[in-house]
Design an enzyme around this catalytic site. Structure first.
Site, PDB file in Angstrom:
ATOM      1  CG  HIS A   1      -7.929 -33.567   0.489  1.00  0.00           C
ATOM      2  ND1 HIS A   1      -6.924 -33.432   0.748  1.00  0.00           N
ATOM      3  CD2 HIS A   1      -8.324 -32.437   0.048  1.00  0.00           C
ATOM      4  CE1 HIS A   1      -6.082 -32.196   0.293  1.00  0.00           C
ATOM      5  NE2 HIS A   1      -7.415 -31.515  -0.144  1.00  0.00           N
TER       6      HIS A   1
ATOM      7  CB  ALA B   1      -7.239 -38.191   6.233  1.00  0.00           C
TER       8      ALA B   1
ATOM      9  CB  ILE C   1     -10.076 -33.223   5.026  1.00  0.00           C
ATOM     10  CG1 ILE C   1      -8.853 -33.697   4.250  1.00  0.00           C
ATOM     11  CG2 ILE C   1     -11.185 -33.815   4.343  1.00  0.00           C
ATOM     12  CD1 ILE C   1      -8.737 -35.265   4.136  1.00  0.00           C
TER      13      ILE C   1
END
Length: 149
Positions: A85, A117, A128
């Site tokens: 991520h 993000a 996340i």
């Protein structure tokens, strides 16, 4: 990690990829933190009951001396990469430091927001997805507020 990379538009053609430099391990603290992490893992696996169960170290493979700072740095520089991520490529922060403000508005842009993000300025200690959901909810509330919806 404390290292900060860059993402820059390289062309007005939307089909051309941006220039991305993750700047892995560019902050000296990152080498120190990762080195200490390797040493801690090595200590754990060489302590009972692990040492009786683990036959050998697979990564880093071979006779890497974890007390040799230069050798560990060389290993780290050849091993570190992005996984899972990525975040922070359009980080929220003060103007001149971040790319977006606390309302997700892009500095220097007009009517442009980023709500994903990429605005998270530092890594979180887990997956996340919950953080992204919270950002999305907050972003939606701010957009509705600005448009008086």
């Amino acid at each position: 990690p404390l290292s900060v990379g860059t993402v820059h538009i390289s062309s007005s053609d939307p089909k051309v990829d941006p220039d991305i430099d993750p700047a892995y391990l560019s902050h000296p603290a990152d080498i120190e933190i990762f080195s200490k992490g390797l040493a801690m893992i090595d200590k754990i696996v060489n302590t009972s009951p692990f040492k009786e169960k683990i036959k050998r170290r697979y990564h880093p493979d071979g006779p890497l001396d974890l007390s040799d700072k230069k050798a560990v740095e060389i290993f780290l520089r050849g091993s570190i990469g992005t996984q899972y991520h990525p975040l922070g490529s359009c980080a929220m922060g003060k103007e001149g430091v971040g790319a977006v403000d606390d309302r997700f508005m892009v500095y220097g842009g007009k009517g442009v927001r980023v709500v994903d993000a990429s605005v998270i300025p530092l890594h979180v200690s887990g997956n996340i997805v919950a953080t992204v959901y919270a950002l999305a909810e907050k972003g939606a509330d701010l957009i509705k507020e600005d448009w008086k919806l």
